[in-house]
Write an enzyme that holds these catalytic residues in place. Structure first.
Site, PDB file in Angstrom:
ATOM      1  N   GLN A 102      98.699  11.869  28.593  1.00  0.00           N
ATOM      2  CA  GLN A 102      97.613  12.509  29.355  1.00  0.00           C
ATOM      3  C   GLN A 102      96.392  11.575  29.369  1.00  0.00           C
ATOM      4  O   GLN A 102      95.988  11.056  28.329  1.00  0.00           O
ATOM      5  CB  GLN A 102      97.228  13.850  28.712  1.00  0.00           C
ATOM      6  CG  GLN A 102      96.289  14.654  29.611  1.00  0.00           C
ATOM      7  CD  GLN A 102      95.723  15.891  28.938  1.00  0.00           C
ATOM      8  OE1 GLN A 102      95.255  15.831  27.810  1.00  0.00           O
ATOM      9  NE2 GLN A 102      95.744  17.017  29.633  1.00  0.00           N
ATOM     10  N   TYR A 174      86.684  18.633  32.138  1.00  0.00           N
ATOM     11  CA  TYR A 174      86.400  17.198  32.070  1.00  0.00           C
ATOM     12  C   TYR A 174      86.139  16.629  33.473  1.00  0.00           C
ATOM     13  O   TYR A 174      86.137  17.367  34.451  1.00  0.00           O
ATOM     14  CB  TYR A 174      87.529  16.487  31.312  1.00  0.00           C
ATOM     15  CG  TYR A 174      87.579  16.992  29.887  1.00  0.00           C
ATOM     16  CD1 TYR A 174      86.504  16.787  29.022  1.00  0.00           C
ATOM     17  CD2 TYR A 174      88.648  17.743  29.413  1.00  0.00           C
ATOM     18  CE1 TYR A 174      86.509  17.295  27.724  1.00  0.00           C
ATOM     19  CE2 TYR A 174      88.660  18.252  28.115  1.00  0.00           C
ATOM     20  CZ  TYR A 174      87.575  18.025  27.290  1.00  0.00           C
ATOM     21  OH  TYR A 174      87.567  18.545  26.014  1.00  0.00           O
ATOM     22  N   ARG A 226      97.061  18.441  35.572  1.00  0.00           N
ATOM     23  CA  ARG A 226      96.694  19.682  34.862  1.00  0.00           C
ATOM     24  C   ARG A 226      95.415  20.258  35.444  1.00  0.00           C
ATOM     25  O   ARG A 226      94.435  19.521  35.635  1.00  0.00           O
ATOM     26  CB  ARG A 226      96.507  19.388  33.370  1.00  0.00           C
ATOM     27  CG  ARG A 226      96.434  20.650  32.531  1.00  0.00           C
ATOM     28  CD  ARG A 226      96.474  20.387  31.028  1.00  0.00           C
ATOM     29  NE  ARG A 226      97.232  21.446  30.377  1.00  0.00           N
ATOM     30  CZ  ARG A 226      96.993  21.935  29.169  1.00  0.00           C
ATOM     31  NH1 ARG A 226      96.029  21.438  28.427  1.00  0.00           N
ATOM     32  NH2 ARG A 226      97.719  22.899  28.676  1.00  0.00           N
ATOM     33  N   GLY A 318     102.004  25.267  22.514  1.00  0.00           N
ATOM     34  CA  GLY A 318     100.976  24.451  21.873  1.00  0.00           C
ATOM     35  C   GLY A 318     100.897  24.717  20.385  1.00  0.00           C
ATOM     36  O   GLY A 318     101.637  24.138  19.588  1.00  0.00           O
ATOM     37  N   ARG A 319     100.020  25.640  19.995  1.00  0.00           N
ATOM     38  CA  ARG A 319      99.806  25.875  18.564  1.00  0.00           C
ATOM     39  C   ARG A 319     101.092  26.239  17.839  1.00  0.00           C
ATOM     40  O   ARG A 319     101.287  25.851  16.692  1.00  0.00           O
ATOM     41  CB  ARG A 319      98.735  26.960  18.382  1.00  0.00           C
ATOM     42  CG  ARG A 319      97.344  26.465  18.755  1.00  0.00           C
ATOM     43  CD  ARG A 319      96.408  27.595  19.050  1.00  0.00           C
ATOM     44  NE  ARG A 319      96.857  28.357  20.214  1.00  0.00           N
ATOM     45  CZ  ARG A 319      96.359  29.538  20.585  1.00  0.00           C
ATOM     46  NH1 ARG A 319      95.404  30.091  19.882  1.00  0.00           N
ATOM     47  NH2 ARG A 319      96.819  30.155  21.658  1.00  0.00           N
TER      48      ARG A 319
HETATM   49  C1  LIG Z   1      93.844  21.260  18.576  1.00  0.00           C
HETATM   50  C2  LIG Z   1      93.990  21.349  20.064  1.00  0.00           C
HETATM   51  C3  LIG Z   1      93.774  20.226  20.829  1.00  0.00           C
HETATM   52  C4  LIG Z   1      93.932  20.278  22.224  1.00  0.00           C
HETATM   53  N1  LIG Z   1      93.794  19.136  22.952  1.00  0.00           N
HETATM   54  C5  LIG Z   1      94.031  19.156  24.279  1.00  0.00           C
HETATM   55  C6  LIG Z   1      94.052  17.945  25.022  1.00  0.00           C
HETATM   56  O1  LIG Z   1      93.923  16.830  24.491  1.00  0.00           O
HETATM   57  N2  LIG Z   1      94.253  18.047  26.361  1.00  0.00           N
HETATM   58  C7  LIG Z   1      94.463  19.238  26.980  1.00  0.00           C
HETATM   59  O2  LIG Z   1      94.641  19.269  28.189  1.00  0.00           O
HETATM   60  N3  LIG Z   1      94.504  20.394  26.284  1.00  0.00           N
HETATM   61  C8  LIG Z   1      94.314  20.377  24.947  1.00  0.00           C
HETATM   62  N4  LIG Z   1      94.437  21.543  24.235  1.00  0.00           N
HETATM   63  C9  LIG Z   1      94.891  22.787  24.900  1.00  0.00           C
HETATM   64  C10 LIG Z   1      96.428  22.941  24.745  1.00  0.00           C
HETATM   65  O3  LIG Z   1      97.102  21.954  25.506  1.00  0.00           O
HETATM   66  C11 LIG Z   1      96.920  24.329  25.201  1.00  0.00           C
HETATM   67  O4  LIG Z   1      96.622  24.485  26.565  1.00  0.00           O
HETATM   68  C12 LIG Z   1      96.290  25.469  24.420  1.00  0.00           C
HETATM   69  O5  LIG Z   1      96.394  25.222  23.021  1.00  0.00           O
HETATM   70  C13 LIG Z   1      96.937  26.825  24.745  1.00  0.00           C
HETATM   71  O6  LIG Z   1      98.293  26.798  24.410  1.00  0.00           O
HETATM   72  P1  LIG Z   1      98.861  27.556  23.078  1.00  0.00           P
HETATM   73  O7  LIG Z   1      98.382  28.966  23.158  1.00  0.00           O
HETATM   74  O8  LIG Z   1     100.356  27.436  23.182  1.00  0.00           O
HETATM   75  O9  LIG Z   1      98.299  26.833  21.890  1.00  0.00           O
HETATM   76  C14 LIG Z   1      94.276  21.503  22.842  1.00  0.00           C
HETATM   77  C15 LIG Z   1      94.470  22.638  22.063  1.00  0.00           C
HETATM   78  C16 LIG Z   1      94.360  22.570  20.684  1.00  0.00           C
HETATM   79  C17 LIG Z   1      94.634  23.791  19.860  1.00  0.00           C
END
Ligand SMILES: Cc1cc2nc3c(=O)[nH]c(=O)nc-3n(C[C@H](O)[C@H](O)[C@H](O)COP(=O)(O)O)c2cc1C
Length: 390
Positions: A102, A174, A226, A318-319
């Site tokens: 990304q 962003y 995205r 994600g998480r």
């Molecule tokens: C620690 C952390 C870092 C993240 N960094 C990014 C990132 O670098 N780029 C991005 O587009 N989204 C980032 N996100 C958002 C995640 O890609 C994702 O959309 C979000 O965590 C929701 O998904 P989940 O409920 O499965 O965690 C981040 C989320 C977390 C928790």
């Protein structure tokens, strides 16, 4: 036939086959070296977490020096980062998992401390609505052209470094989103004004990236995009703007569209009377022209299958993937009962979550489903210390 649709492969229009529909979405782990070089800690983290999902979207890297958004973010803004980027791609590309990098420019979502005294920049000189936000400098036409070039160079580096593709980070407020947003873009030149003109920056970047791929890639190279479907700012992006945007994106020669939300089934933030999930509206607009990735609070195999049942092509964890690096393998081997949905702080080292990453998760108030929160902080440090051999 696998038990779940999400275990079935997918073939992009460019011929690239993805082994299953599970995606690791980009999650910054804030552990790069100060100058943006990938660290051993990061390689260790990726090594622990890859191999199961069809696509692993590696968290965001800045394309320009003044596009850095966080401490500990790694950079793709210079050829000097290529050795680390090569190690990163080869670490993530395991068991057929595709490594997608990304790339972004943070724009006004940075600060002059992170940029070591340089001013932040954006489409217009309007500060973000958040505490202590600095007012950015408005980019000149020449500077905008340079950033577009930087996206092209970053793509070239991603190709040289052996990634399977890039994801353009047009979400999460962003710079790419800042140009699309009527809150951050008040320009009246070719880069702003009407909703169509606010798309110009994104479309020029896609054009540049596609040209670089044509000139540099010897095999099909994936380009994802995205988006965040809405903003709450006034003025701000509304779902109607996003539907116009995805209509245009469908024709730009990209390979997928990734819809960034905290809950895959989220409804409108601005129109509380509308109960239809935003992903359904976007799916209807796209009408099969591009595959979609849905994300947000998906944890169990049943959650993931529900996304598939709705006709979405990919689902990102994600998480949950931080807590359970072997989610896909456990589903595949019938060990669903062993999937981990909670963690203890003591598990962090084993999950490759080092102290910098933990600090970043804490700063974001990330809900990690932590149990045993009462664990003494010193115990955590001691555990890490012993793992590191000191
Ligand atoms: C620690 C952390 C870092 C993240 N960094 C990014 C990132 O670098 N780029 C991005 O587009 N989204 C980032 N996100 C958002 C995640 O890609 C994702 O959309 C979000 O965590 C929701 O998904 P989940 O409920 O499965 O965690 C981040 C989320 C977390 C928790």
């Amino acid at each position: 036939m696998p038990k779940y649709k999400f275990l079935q492969p997918y073939t992009f229009q460019n011929g690239v086959q993805i082994k299953n529909r599970i995606v690791i979405p980009p999650m910054t782990e804030a552990s790069a070296l100060q100058d943006g070089t990938i660290s051993m800690d990061e390689l260790h983290y990726f090594d622990l977490h890859t191999g199961g999902a069809g696509m692993f979207i590696i968290p965001v890297a800045n394309v320009s020096a003044n596009g850095k958004g966080f401490e500990g973010e790694f950079s793709v803004a210079d050829d000097k980062f290529l050795p680390g980027l090569k190690k990163l791609s080869s670490t993530v590309k395991r068991n057929g998992t595709k490594a997608i990098l990304q790339i972004f420019h943070a724009g006004r979502m940075s600060n002059s401390k992170i940029l070591r005294g340089e001013p932040i920049v954006s489409a217009s000189a309007v500060a973000a609505k958040r505490p202590n936000a600095e007012t950015p400098e408005e980019l000149t036409n020449e500077e905008i052209e340079q950033i577009i070039e930087d996206f092209g160079q970053a793509t070239r580096r991603a190709i040289v470094a052996g990634f399977d593709g890039i994801e353009l980070h047009g979400a999460n407020t962003y710079l790419m989103q800042q140009f699309f947003s009527p809150h951050s873009n008040r320009r009246t030149d070719k880069w702003g004004g009407t909703v169509d003109k606010r798309m110009t920056f994104a479309l020029e970047i896609i054009k540049k990236v596609n040209q670089v791929i044509k000139e540099n890639a010897s095999s099909p190279f994936i380009v994802g995009y995205r988006i965040s479907p809405e903003e709450i700012e006034e003025p701000g992006i509304r779902i109607e703007d996003t539907l116009k945007f995805v209509e245009v994106l469908a024709d730009q020669g990209i390979d997928y569209l990734h819809i960034s939300m905290g809950n895959a089934w989220r409804t409108s933030l601005n129109n509380k009377d509308d109960n239809e999930p935003l992903i359904e509206k976007i799916k209807r607009q796209i009408n099969g022209r591009l595959p979609l990735i849905s994300v947000g609070s998906v944890e169990t195999p049943q959650d993931a299958e529900k996304v598939m049942d709705a006709g979405i092509d990919f689902v990102a964890l994600g998480r949950e993937s931080l807590r359970e690096p072997h989610w896909v393998q456990k589903v595949e081997s019938g060990q669903e009962d062993a999937i981990r949905y909670t963690v203890a702080l003591q598990d962090y080292p084993e999950l490759g979550i080092n102290p910098s990453f933990k600090e970043f998760l804490d700063m974001l108030h990330t809900d990690m489903h932590i149990v045993g929160q009462d664990v003494a902080k010193d115990d955590f440090k001691g555990h890490l210390g012993s793992l590191e051999g000191n």
